[in-house]
Write a protein that holds these residues in place. Structure first.
Motif, PDB file in Angstrom:
ATOM      1  N   LEU A 132      -8.063  -2.710  -0.492  1.00 44.21           N
ATOM      2  CA  LEU A 132      -8.606  -2.844  -1.847  1.00 44.21           C
ATOM      3  C   LEU A 132      -8.699  -1.485  -2.534  1.00 44.21           C
ATOM      4  N   GLY A 133      -9.030  -0.451  -1.750  1.00 40.71           N
ATOM      5  CA  GLY A 133      -9.117   0.892  -2.318  1.00 40.71           C
ATOM      6  C   GLY A 133      -7.781   1.355  -2.867  1.00 40.71           C
ATOM      7  N   ILE A 134      -6.708   1.068  -2.133  1.00 35.33           N
ATOM      8  CA  ILE A 134      -5.368   1.445  -2.592  1.00 35.33           C
ATOM      9  C   ILE A 134      -4.990   0.649  -3.835  1.00 35.33           C
ATOM     10  N   LEU A 135      -5.249  -0.656  -3.815  1.00 34.80           N
ATOM     11  CA  LEU A 135      -4.905  -1.500  -4.959  1.00 34.80           C
ATOM     12  C   LEU A 135      -5.663  -1.072  -6.214  1.00 34.80           C
ATOM     13  N   ASN A 136      -6.946  -0.779  -6.056  1.00 37.77           N
ATOM     14  CA  ASN A 136      -7.766  -0.417  -7.211  1.00 37.77           C
ATOM     15  C   ASN A 136      -7.427   0.960  -7.770  1.00 37.77           C
ATOM     16  N   SER A 137      -6.859   1.829  -6.929  1.00 36.74           N
ATOM     17  CA  SER A 137      -6.490   3.160  -7.411  1.00 36.74           C
ATOM     18  C   SER A 137      -5.116   3.166  -8.075  1.00 36.74           C
ATOM     19  N   SER A 138      -4.398   2.060  -7.964  1.00 36.89           N
ATOM     20  CA  SER A 138      -3.084   1.967  -8.597  1.00 36.89           C
ATOM     21  C   SER A 138      -3.225   1.920 -10.111  1.00 36.89           C
ATOM     22  N   SER A 139      -2.312   2.582 -10.804  1.00 35.59           N
ATOM     23  CA  SER A 139      -2.313   2.531 -12.267  1.00 35.59           C
ATOM     24  C   SER A 139      -1.959   1.138 -12.767  1.00 35.59           C
ATOM     25  N   LEU A 140      -1.389   0.329 -11.879  1.00 35.00           N
ATOM     26  CA  LEU A 140      -1.031  -1.045 -12.228  1.00 35.00           C
ATOM     27  C   LEU A 140      -2.204  -1.993 -12.021  1.00 35.00           C
ATOM     28  N   GLY A 141      -3.244  -1.513 -11.326  1.00 28.27           N
ATOM     29  CA  GLY A 141      -4.349  -2.387 -10.978  1.00 28.27           C
ATOM     30  C   GLY A 141      -3.968  -3.260  -9.792  1.00 28.27           C
ATOM     31  N   ALA A 142      -4.859  -4.141  -9.413  1.00 27.48           N
ATOM     32  CA  ALA A 142      -4.600  -5.027  -8.267  1.00 27.48           C
ATOM     33  C   ALA A 142      -3.752  -6.214  -8.708  1.00 27.48           C
TER      34      ALA A 142
ATOM     35  N   LEU B 242       0.854  -9.350   2.332  1.00 27.23           N
ATOM     36  CA  LEU B 242       0.731  -8.245   1.377  1.00 27.23           C
ATOM     37  C   LEU B 242       1.966  -8.079   0.495  1.00 27.23           C
ATOM     38  N   SER B 243       3.026  -8.817   0.784  1.00 25.44           N
ATOM     39  CA  SER B 243       4.293  -8.582   0.087  1.00 25.44           C
ATOM     40  C   SER B 243       4.197  -8.827  -1.417  1.00 25.44           C
ATOM     41  N   SER B 244       3.341  -9.757  -1.839  1.00 25.24           N
ATOM     42  CA  SER B 244       3.232 -10.035  -3.275  1.00 25.24           C
ATOM     43  C   SER B 244       2.511  -8.916  -4.028  1.00 25.24           C
ATOM     44  N   HIS B 245       1.944  -7.948  -3.302  1.00 29.29           N
ATOM     45  CA  HIS B 245       1.254  -6.809  -3.928  1.00 29.29           C
ATOM     46  C   HIS B 245       2.014  -5.505  -3.688  1.00 29.29           C
ATOM     47  N   THR B 246       3.300  -5.606  -3.385  1.00 25.81           N
ATOM     48  CA  THR B 246       4.094  -4.433  -3.016  1.00 25.81           C
ATOM     49  C   THR B 246       4.012  -3.309  -4.039  1.00 25.81           C
ATOM     50  N   MET B 247       4.224  -3.624  -5.317  1.00 26.76           N
ATOM     51  CA  MET B 247       4.267  -2.580  -6.340  1.00 26.76           C
ATOM     52  C   MET B 247       2.936  -1.847  -6.454  1.00 26.76           C
ATOM     53  N   SER B 248       1.836  -2.589  -6.444  1.00 27.12           N
ATOM     54  CA  SER B 248       0.518  -1.957  -6.557  1.00 27.12           C
ATOM     55  C   SER B 248       0.199  -1.097  -5.341  1.00 27.12           C
ATOM     56  N   LEU B 249       0.609  -1.550  -4.153  1.00 31.03           N
ATOM     57  CA  LEU B 249       0.360  -0.772  -2.939  1.00 31.03           C
ATOM     58  C   LEU B 249       1.142   0.543  -2.961  1.00 31.03           C
ATOM     59  N   ILE B 250       2.415   0.480  -3.342  1.00 28.16           N
ATOM     60  CA  ILE B 250       3.229   1.698  -3.408  1.00 28.16           C
ATOM     61  C   ILE B 250       2.658   2.659  -4.438  1.00 28.16           C
ATOM     62  N   ASP B 251       2.304   2.126  -5.598  1.00 27.45           N
ATOM     63  CA  ASP B 251       1.764   2.978  -6.657  1.00 27.45           C
ATOM     64  C   ASP B 251       0.413   3.559  -6.255  1.00 27.45           C
ATOM     65  N   GLY B 252      -0.421   2.748  -5.591  1.00 28.79           N
ATOM     66  CA  GLY B 252      -1.727   3.237  -5.155  1.00 28.79           C
ATOM     67  C   GLY B 252      -1.612   4.359  -4.136  1.00 28.79           C
ATOM     68  N   ILE B 253      -0.668   4.236  -3.211  1.00 30.35           N
ATOM     69  CA  ILE B 253      -0.446   5.296  -2.220  1.00 30.35           C
ATOM     70  C   ILE B 253       0.033   6.569  -2.901  1.00 30.35           C
ATOM     71  N   ASN B 254       0.908   6.419  -3.884  1.00 29.20           N
ATOM     72  CA  ASN B 254       1.457   7.591  -4.569  1.00 29.20           C
ATOM     73  C   ASN B 254       0.456   8.284  -5.487  1.00 29.20           C
ATOM     74  N   GLN B 255      -0.694   7.665  -5.726  1.00 29.89           N
ATOM     75  CA  GLN B 255      -1.724   8.302  -6.543  1.00 29.89           C
ATOM     76  C   GLN B 255      -2.517   9.342  -5.752  1.00 29.89           C
ATOM     77  N   SER B 256      -2.334   9.351  -4.436  1.00 27.49           N
ATOM     78  CA  SER B 256      -3.130  10.234  -3.583  1.00 27.49           C
ATOM     79  C   SER B 256      -2.236  11.048  -2.659  1.00 27.49           C
ATOM     80  N   GLU B 257      -2.385  12.369  -2.703  1.00 26.66           N
ATOM     81  CA  GLU B 257      -1.631  13.252  -1.813  1.00 26.66           C
ATOM     82  C   GLU B 257      -1.988  12.975  -0.356  1.00 26.66           C
ATOM     83  N   VAL B 258      -3.272  12.719  -0.096  1.00 29.90           N
ATOM     84  CA  VAL B 258      -3.724  12.450   1.271  1.00 29.90           C
ATOM     85  C   VAL B 258      -3.066  11.189   1.813  1.00 29.90           C
TER      86      VAL B 258
END
Length: 228
Positions: free
Chosen positions: A133-143, A188-204
């Motif tokens: 949820l943390g990754i999804l919520n940090s995505s610029s696309l939202g969850a 999780l496959s239906s949330h692929t774009m948000s997960l990728i974007d959420g991961i890319n929002q954080s260097e860590v």
């Protein structure tokens, strides 16, 4: 089995693809291919495709039901352009088969099924672990999920014809059709774009994923221009 899972994950992660049918008119099949971008969802392993009422596919399939359907893994932001620049195209599924319009009493069934899919995918978010949820919520696309992007089909005043795509065996990587239809995609496959974007929002997160790939998957992952 792995190939079947990959195929279903790609289909479940996207909501639009390219439908190809044989151009035709009253004189019969012309042998040329007509292509357009369409929206779809998957039920029991088979794509159900929404085609605008005035699209040429409606005429083509009256004469020749043969067709193909191509879907790629969706990537947000600059990733598609970056991957193209290094000649690393996203994974793609290309299906061959029959494009069959749904008529009469069956025509309304995909709409009801789509409502169920949208509701199910949205409610699934509540069951995810806190870290997801943390990754999804940090995505610029939202969850967002595939269902959110398909909601427009239900809300639009535009008229559509719904087709069922019946895949057939064949292609570059032939797989057993029954095995494909029996394989379920990753939740999780239906949330692929948000997960990728959420991961890319954080260097860590990006570096953690690289270490995970190197350690557990034996993959050589790199960070270039802030993109995985």
């Amino acid at each position: 089995m792995i190939l079947c899972m990959l195929l279903q994950n790609i289909l479940a992660s996207n909501w639009q693809g390219y439908l190809n049918t044989v151009k035709a008119d009253a004189n019969g099949s012309k042998g040329e291919i007509y292509t357009s971008k369409v929206r779809y969802f998957v039920k029991r392993g088979k794509p159900y495709i929404w085609v605008p009422e005035n699209d040429m596919h409606n005429v083509n399939t009256m004469i020749d039901e043969r067709g193909s359907f191509a879907v790629t893994s969706p990537f947000p932001g600059p990733l598609p352009s970056f991957l193209k620049s290094i000649k690393k195209l996203p994974a793609r599924v290309a299906l061959m088969g029959e494009v069959l319009p749904l008529k009469d009493e069956k025509a309304g069934l995909p709409g009801e099924s789509l409502k169920e899919v949208i509701s199910s995918e949205r409610s699934m978010i509540e069951k995810f672990y806190y870290s997801v949820l943390g990754i999804l919520n940090s995505s610029s696309l939202g969850a967002t999920c595939r269902g959110d992007n398909l909601q427009e089909l239900l809300d639009s005043d535009k008229r559509y014809v719904v087709f069922k795509f019946n895949p057939s065996n064949g292609g570059t990587h032939e797989v057993d059709l029954e095995e494909v239809l029996a394989t379920k995609p990753d939740p999780l496959s239906s949330h692929t774009m948000s997960l990728i974007d959420g991961i890319n929002q954080s260097e860590v997160r990006r570096r953690a994923l690289i270490l995970f790939c190197i350690t557990h998957l034996n993959k050589n992952a790199k960070v270039i221009s802030g993109c995985l």
